[in-house]
Write a protein that holds these residues in place. Structure first.
Motif, PDB file in Angstrom:
ATOM      1  N   THR B 180       0.861  -1.002  -0.009  1.00 54.10           N
ATOM      2  CA  THR B 180      -0.034   0.020   0.002  1.00 54.10           C
ATOM      3  C   THR B 180       0.731   1.173  -0.347  1.00 54.10           C
ATOM      4  O   THR B 180       2.268   1.122   0.290  1.00 54.10           O
ATOM      5  N   GLY B 181       0.216   2.156  -0.494  1.00 55.68           N
ATOM      6  CA  GLY B 181       1.156   3.837   0.217  1.00 55.68           C
ATOM      7  C   GLY B 181       0.842   4.444  -1.402  1.00 55.68           C
ATOM      8  O   GLY B 181       2.251   5.430  -0.863  1.00 55.68           O
ATOM      9  N   THR B 182       1.569   4.222  -1.993  1.00 54.46           N
ATOM     10  CA  THR B 182       1.568   4.397  -3.246  1.00 54.46           C
ATOM     11  C   THR B 182       0.991   4.636  -4.954  1.00 54.46           C
ATOM     12  O   THR B 182       0.235   3.529  -4.561  1.00 54.46           O
ATOM     13  N   ARG B 183       1.118   5.047  -5.527  1.00 59.00           N
ATOM     14  CA  ARG B 183      -0.074   5.113  -6.779  1.00 59.00           C
ATOM     15  C   ARG B 183       0.611   4.897  -7.631  1.00 59.00           C
ATOM     16  O   ARG B 183       0.564   5.367  -8.818  1.00 59.00           O
ATOM     17  N   ASP B 184       1.924   4.588  -7.865  1.00 61.00           N
ATOM     18  CA  ASP B 184       3.490   4.918  -8.865  1.00 61.00           C
ATOM     19  C   ASP B 184       3.044   3.920 -10.039  1.00 61.00           C
ATOM     20  O   ASP B 184       2.974   2.581  -9.224  1.00 61.00           O
ATOM     21  N   PRO B 185       2.238   4.022 -10.937  1.00 61.36           N
ATOM     22  CA  PRO B 185       1.997   3.263 -12.273  1.00 61.36           C
ATOM     23  C   PRO B 185       3.739   1.815 -12.894  1.00 61.36           C
ATOM     24  O   PRO B 185       3.826   0.616 -13.393  1.00 61.36           O
ATOM     25  N   ALA B 186       4.665   2.725 -12.238  1.00 63.67           N
ATOM     26  CA  ALA B 186       5.879   2.142 -12.878  1.00 63.67           C
ATOM     27  C   ALA B 186       5.201   1.102 -12.756  1.00 63.67           C
ATOM     28  O   ALA B 186       5.878   0.481 -11.285  1.00 63.67           O
ATOM     29  N   GLY B 187       6.213  -0.201 -13.713  1.00 66.69           N
ATOM     30  CA  GLY B 187       6.571  -1.262 -13.170  1.00 66.69           C
ATOM     31  C   GLY B 187       5.419  -2.930 -12.920  1.00 66.69           C
ATOM     32  O   GLY B 187       5.126  -3.472 -12.894  1.00 66.69           O
ATOM     33  N   PHE B 188       4.163  -2.274 -13.355  1.00 67.30           N
ATOM     34  CA  PHE B 188       2.942  -3.246 -13.156  1.00 67.30           C
ATOM     35  C   PHE B 188       2.642  -3.512 -14.572  1.00 67.30           C
ATOM     36  O   PHE B 188       2.707  -1.848 -15.375  1.00 67.30           O
ATOM     37  N   SER B 189       2.486  -4.086 -14.355  1.00 68.92           N
ATOM     38  CA  SER B 189       1.605  -4.932 -15.959  1.00 68.92           C
ATOM     39  C   SER B 189       0.558  -4.653 -16.244  1.00 68.92           C
ATOM     40  O   SER B 189       0.104  -4.943 -16.979  1.00 68.92           O
ATOM     41  N   LEU B 190      -0.454  -4.451 -15.066  1.00 67.47           N
ATOM     42  CA  LEU B 190      -2.405  -4.213 -14.717  1.00 67.47           C
ATOM     43  C   LEU B 190      -2.006  -3.089 -14.038  1.00 67.47           C
ATOM     44  O   LEU B 190      -1.715  -3.024 -13.057  1.00 67.47           O
ATOM     45  N   VAL B 191      -2.833  -2.112 -14.315  1.00 70.56           N
ATOM     46  CA  VAL B 191      -3.140  -0.652 -13.437  1.00 70.56           C
ATOM     47  C   VAL B 191      -4.757  -0.490 -14.069  1.00 70.56           C
ATOM     48  O   VAL B 191      -5.259  -0.606 -15.608  1.00 70.56           O
ATOM     49  N   VAL B 192      -5.468   0.097 -12.637  1.00 72.62           N
ATOM     50  CA  VAL B 192      -6.818  -0.494 -12.783  1.00 72.62           C
ATOM     51  C   VAL B 192      -6.992   1.158 -12.231  1.00 72.62           C
ATOM     52  O   VAL B 192      -7.187   1.619 -10.746  1.00 72.62           O
ATOM     53  N   ASN B 193      -8.338   2.138 -12.589  1.00 71.01           N
ATOM     54  CA  ASN B 193      -8.691   2.315 -11.983  1.00 71.01           C
ATOM     55  C   ASN B 193      -9.895   2.378 -11.246  1.00 71.01           C
ATOM     56  O   ASN B 193     -11.259   2.223 -12.048  1.00 71.01           O
ATOM     57  N   ALA B 194      -9.884   2.469 -10.249  1.00 70.00           N
ATOM     58  CA  ALA B 194     -10.979   2.085  -9.393  1.00 70.00           C
ATOM     59  C   ALA B 194     -11.674   3.350  -8.552  1.00 70.00           C
ATOM     60  O   ALA B 194     -12.728   3.419  -7.343  1.00 70.00           O
ATOM     61  N   THR B 195     -11.228   4.529  -9.086  1.00 65.02           N
ATOM     62  CA  THR B 195     -12.154   5.559  -8.220  1.00 65.02           C
ATOM     63  C   THR B 195     -13.160   6.319  -9.233  1.00 65.02           C
ATOM     64  O   THR B 195     -12.839   5.894 -10.106  1.00 65.02           O
TER      65      THR B 195
END
Lengths: 277, 277
Positions: B180-195
């Motif tokens: 938890t604690g970051t919304r930096d997308p770097a390095g993730f293969s899946l990024v989801v906007n659930a806001t």
């Protein structure tokens, strides 16, 4: 098309298989552009009081159609009932008033009366024999009394049923002459079969047809076939008749008005209904 | 065509005006020849516990769809809930088992996951960032964990929401690395906007797009428009995307299976639905 603006009418009874109202109301609502739906809800007796109370706490309930086996028990669960309900001892339509009270009414007999009026029958001061003092017979008797009938003869194979109905009629409609104890049709201008006789092949006829006045008007509640043996025999004597489904379609405008919808005609309802007889 | 053999699914929430389920389920039921109807039922919080209990005493209720504001409170009213419900902390589908127990599940996240799988995405061992730990974010996180995701990063402007979700995930899915604690997308293969960001014009984007890996897959829950500003920006970077309504249509087969109906496809549902965006 059901959406987030749709009101519903709960159709409560058990079993639900023979329910007819959804196939009359729902096609009518669709054709008239009314965003409402009648939903059959199978409800056994022990679940009924809770279901009725809880359903009427929902925001978009427009009303409830109450059928077997709850038509009698519902009466004591309501805050207010019409004189017709008091006389008939049963209720099959409930709505919630703006201040949250549950009020009940019963228009089966009203449907019967509207059908007679539509055929030009003069009820004020007339004399009628109603054979059968069960739910539908009681409702018809109550509505005939409300329509100003002069004399009402009641007959039921269970004498206590006819006597009880006669007492309630005398209390609420003291101006009507109420008699019991005979199903002799002689001298009556209106004769009604409100028994189940005619549902099954080989059923006896409800009255002695030889004693029926050819000038009498004859009504039927059985709707399993349009022209029951009773109606055929009456017609053979020259009587004018009203079939069972006339009562069904004539009562629905009264229910729609009760639920706050614009009035319509039995003919319009018949034209769109999806019933198969 | 509603008749005496129709089952119903109660769609409980308040207000009902934005309900979408009736316009997806009901045309599908009609096209598939399934005699069932989803009925919107406006229900305020104080009426909900009674309504839920009483409705499930009716014979022809097939299940209930639970929406705002009851998704969280319903959980404590049930006899049994799925791990997804326990992690998400909310439930939006209830059915009655043969022995009368009420069981709840939640397939919003499952819809999201089915959509990803249908687009060929490999989830087992992958790393995902889910921005937003409210109802839908929690449901997506729970379903990603159930699908075997390797690493899950959670972010919410309300830190406690993300922390609480992380704790529940670690308890039920100890094999998943939860951060938890970051919304930096770097390095993730899946990024989801659930806001809800994207619901209103001028909303900021949920993440810093410059840090988004062009090989990442990007998913969206906002369905007010198909291609939100977030998805447009992701696509501009070369990312593959999943629109909000994909989740909506992909979840419905899961709900239908839960209620005991044959499975179908999101495409079939889309073809008959009567939604207007």
């Amino acid at each position: 098309m059901i959406n987030g603006h749709t009101d519903f009418i709960a159709h409560l009874g058990w079993p639900t298989h023979s329910f007819k109202a959804p196939m009359i109301y729902n096609p009518y609502f669709a054709s008239a552009g009314i965003n409402a739906v009648v939903v059959p809800m199978g409800c056994k007796p022990d679940a009924f009081p809770d279901a009725l109370r809880s359903l009427f706490r929902l925001e978009n309930i427009r009303g409830a159609l109450i059928t077997m086996p709850h038509k009698v028990t519902v009466v004591d669960l309501l805050d207010e009932v019409s004189p017709t309900v008091k006389v008939a001892g049963s209720c099959n339509a409930v709505k919630r008033t703006a201040d949250g009270r549950l009020v009940g009414d019963m228009f089966d007999g009203e449907g019967f009366v509207r059908g007679l009026r539509g055929k030009g029958l003069q009820l004020r001061g007339a004399s009628a024999l109603v054979v059968g003092s069960g739910g539908v017979g009681s409702a018809i008797a109550a509505s005939l009394a409300a329509a100003g009938i002069g004399t009402l003869a009641l007959y039921d194979v269970q004498e206590a049923a006819a006597e009880g109905l006669a007492q309630r009629l005398r209390m609420h409609y003291p101006q009507v002459t109420v008699r019991t104890g005979t199903r002799d049709p002689a001298g009556f201008s209106l004769v009604v079969n409100a028994t189940p006789l005619g549902m099954n092949p080989g059923d006896p006829l409800p009255i002695d047809m030889d004693r029926l006045d050819p000038r009498a008007f004859v009504g039927e509640v059985v709707m399993k076939t349009e022209m029951t043996a009773f109606l055929q025999a009456a017609q053979a004597r020259g009587c004018r008749v009203q079939v069972g489904t006339d009562m069904l379609f004539e009562m629905i405008p009264a229910y729609l008005e009760f639920f706050g919808y614009p009035t319509t005609s039995a003919d319009e309802l018949r034209a769109v209904a999806r019933l198969e007889y």
